[in-house]
Write a protein that holds these residues in place. Sequence first.
Motif, PDB file in Angstrom:
ATOM      1  N   LYS A   1      26.294  32.939 -36.764  1.00 10.64           N
ATOM      2  CA  LYS A   1      25.527  31.754 -37.118  1.00 10.64           C
ATOM      3  C   LYS A   1      26.443  30.616 -37.527  1.00 10.64           C
ATOM      4  O   LYS A   1      25.989  29.573 -37.931  1.00 10.64           O
ATOM      5  N   GLU A   2      27.740  30.836 -37.402  1.00 13.20           N
ATOM      6  CA  GLU A   2      28.690  29.810 -37.799  1.00 13.20           C
ATOM      7  C   GLU A   2      28.565  28.580 -36.889  1.00 13.20           C
ATOM      8  O   GLU A   2      28.288  28.702 -35.715  1.00 13.20           O
ATOM      9  N   LYS A   3      28.793  27.425 -37.506  1.00 17.95           N
ATOM     10  CA  LYS A   3      28.732  26.166 -36.757  1.00 17.95           C
ATOM     11  C   LYS A   3      30.155  25.703 -36.467  1.00 17.95           C
ATOM     12  O   LYS A   3      31.003  25.670 -37.357  1.00 17.95           O
ATOM     13  N   ILE A   4      30.387  25.342 -35.203  1.00 15.43           N
ATOM     14  CA  ILE A   4      31.702  24.894 -34.771  1.00 15.43           C
ATOM     15  C   ILE A   4      31.604  23.469 -34.253  1.00 15.43           C
ATOM     16  O   ILE A   4      30.741  23.158 -33.435  1.00 15.43           O
ATOM     17  N   LEU A   5      32.502  22.622 -34.735  1.00 13.19           N
ATOM     18  CA  LEU A   5      32.630  21.253 -34.231  1.00 13.19           C
ATOM     19  C   LEU A   5      33.765  21.234 -33.220  1.00 13.19           C
ATOM     20  O   LEU A   5      34.904  21.575 -33.551  1.00 13.19           O
TER      21      LEU A   5
ATOM     22  N   GLY B   1      26.869  32.966 -29.475  1.00  9.38           N
ATOM     23  CA  GLY B   1      26.114  32.925 -30.717  1.00  9.38           C
ATOM     24  C   GLY B   1      26.488  31.881 -31.742  1.00  9.38           C
ATOM     25  O   GLY B   1      25.921  31.862 -32.833  1.00  9.38           O
ATOM     26  N   TYR B   2      27.418  31.006 -31.416  1.00 16.52           N
ATOM     27  CA  TYR B   2      27.768  29.956 -32.369  1.00 16.52           C
ATOM     28  C   TYR B   2      26.848  28.751 -32.193  1.00 16.52           C
ATOM     29  O   TYR B   2      26.367  28.482 -31.096  1.00 16.52           O
ATOM     30  N   ASP B   3      26.646  28.020 -33.270  1.00 20.13           N
ATOM     31  CA  ASP B   3      25.963  26.732 -33.230  1.00 20.13           C
ATOM     32  C   ASP B   3      27.073  25.705 -32.997  1.00 20.13           C
ATOM     33  O   ASP B   3      28.030  25.660 -33.772  1.00 20.13           O
ATOM     34  N   VAL B   4      26.982  24.913 -31.932  1.00 19.70           N
ATOM     35  CA  VAL B   4      28.075  24.015 -31.554  1.00 19.70           C
ATOM     36  C   VAL B   4      27.623  22.560 -31.602  1.00 19.70           C
ATOM     37  O   VAL B   4      26.572  22.208 -31.083  1.00 19.70           O
TER      38      VAL B   4
ATOM     39  N   ALA C   1      34.377  12.293 -34.720  1.00 20.27           N
ATOM     40  CA  ALA C   1      34.625  13.612 -35.303  1.00 20.27           C
ATOM     41  C   ALA C   1      34.393  13.600 -36.810  1.00 20.27           C
ATOM     42  O   ALA C   1      33.728  14.497 -37.352  1.00 20.27           O
ATOM     43  N   LEU C   2      34.933  12.605 -37.493  1.00 22.10           N
ATOM     44  CA  LEU C   2      34.759  12.536 -38.947  1.00 22.10           C
ATOM     45  C   LEU C   2      33.295  12.330 -39.315  1.00 22.10           C
ATOM     46  O   LEU C   2      32.787  12.966 -40.242  1.00 22.10           O
ATOM     47  N   ASP C   3      32.611  11.465 -38.579  1.00 26.94           N
ATOM     48  CA  ASP C   3      31.193  11.217 -38.831  1.00 26.94           C
ATOM     49  C   ASP C   3      30.373  12.493 -38.598  1.00 26.94           C
ATOM     50  O   ASP C   3      29.549  12.875 -39.435  1.00 26.94           O
ATOM     51  N   THR C   4      30.619  13.154 -37.482  1.00 26.93           N
ATOM     52  CA  THR C   4      29.888  14.381 -37.157  1.00 26.93           C
ATOM     53  C   THR C   4      30.208  15.480 -38.159  1.00 26.93           C
ATOM     54  O   THR C   4      29.317  16.229 -38.580  1.00 26.93           O
ATOM     55  N   PHE C   5      31.460  15.571 -38.571  1.00 26.62           N
ATOM     56  CA  PHE C   5      31.852  16.576 -39.559  1.00 26.62           C
ATOM     57  C   PHE C   5      31.044  16.402 -40.837  1.00 26.62           C
ATOM     58  O   PHE C   5      30.518  17.366 -41.391  1.00 26.62           O
ATOM     59  N   ARG C   6      30.949  15.177 -41.310  1.00 27.61           N
ATOM     60  CA  ARG C   6      30.247  14.919 -42.582  1.00 27.61           C
ATOM     61  C   ARG C   6      28.754  15.186 -42.468  1.00 27.61           C
ATOM     62  O   ARG C   6      28.123  15.604 -43.434  1.00 27.61           O
ATOM     63  N   LYS C   7      28.177  14.959 -41.295  1.00 26.81           N
ATOM     64  CA  LYS C   7      26.741  15.205 -41.091  1.00 26.81           C
ATOM     65  C   LYS C   7      26.431  16.673 -40.831  1.00 26.81           C
ATOM     66  O   LYS C   7      25.430  17.193 -41.310  1.00 26.81           O
ATOM     67  N   ALA C   8      27.287  17.347 -40.057  1.00 34.13           N
ATOM     68  CA  ALA C   8      26.973  18.702 -39.587  1.00 34.13           C
ATOM     69  C   ALA C   8      27.510  19.810 -40.493  1.00 34.13           C
ATOM     70  O   ALA C   8      27.012  20.929 -40.444  1.00 34.13           O
ATOM     71  N   ASP C   9      28.532  19.517 -41.307  1.00 31.40           N
ATOM     72  CA  ASP C   9      29.132  20.502 -42.195  1.00 31.40           C
ATOM     73  C   ASP C   9      29.488  21.801 -41.453  1.00 31.40           C
ATOM     74  O   ASP C   9      28.978  22.876 -41.766  1.00 31.40           O
TER      75      ASP C   9
ATOM     76  N   VAL D   1      40.296  33.223 -37.163  1.00 31.18           N
ATOM     77  CA  VAL D   1      40.396  32.198 -38.207  1.00 31.18           C
ATOM     78  C   VAL D   1      39.149  32.228 -39.103  1.00 31.18           C
ATOM     79  O   VAL D   1      39.262  32.116 -40.332  1.00 31.18           O
ATOM     80  N   LEU D   2      37.970  32.411 -38.511  1.00 29.45           N
ATOM     81  CA  LEU D   2      36.751  32.510 -39.326  1.00 29.45           C
ATOM     82  C   LEU D   2      36.805  33.737 -40.232  1.00 29.45           C
ATOM     83  O   LEU D   2      36.435  33.666 -41.403  1.00 29.45           O
ATOM     84  N   ARG D   3      37.290  34.844 -39.707  1.00 26.76           N
ATOM     85  CA  ARG D   3      37.392  36.071 -40.506  1.00 26.76           C
ATOM     86  C   ARG D   3      38.341  35.838 -41.693  1.00 26.76           C
ATOM     87  O   ARG D   3      38.027  36.190 -42.818  1.00 26.76           O
TER      88      ARG D   3
END
Length: 127
Positions: A5-9, A29-32, A41-49, A119-121
Motif C-alpha cells: 500500500k506504499e505510495k511512490i512518487l 501493488g504500489y500507489d503511484v 516534484a516538490l509540490d506533488t511530494f507535499r500534497k501526496a506524502d 529501501v522500503l524495508r
Amino acid sequence: MESHKEKILVVDDEASIRRILETRLSMIGYDVVTAADGEEALDTFRKADPDLVVLDVMMPKLDGYGVCQELRKESDVPIIMLTALGDVADRITGLELGADDYVVKPFSPKELEARIRSVLRLSLIHI
C-alpha cells in the motif's frame, strides 16, 4: 503476491519512463503518483506524502540534486536516484545529498523494483 500500500512518487522529465514505472509499480501493488520536473516534484511530494521517491537528476526547472536537498530539509523519505549520470562522482554527489540508493539508466525495471522493496524495508526498520 504480497499486497503493498506504499505510495511512490516517480519524478522524471521523460514521459515514457514515468508511464513504464507507473504501470509496473501499480501492477505490483504500489500507489503511484508522478511529476515531470523538480518544481512539480516538490509540490506533488507535499500534497501526496509518498513513502518513497524515485528521482531523476537531469530535469528542467529544478534538477534532482536540488529536489533531493529540498526534500531532506523537510523529510527522511527514502529517495532512489534514477539517472543517466553514472560517473562515480555523480553517484557520490547524489548519495551525499541524501539519496538512499542510485540507479543508472538504462536500467532494469526488475532491479529497480527490488531496490524499492529493499529501501522500503530498511526505512521501516528505522521508524
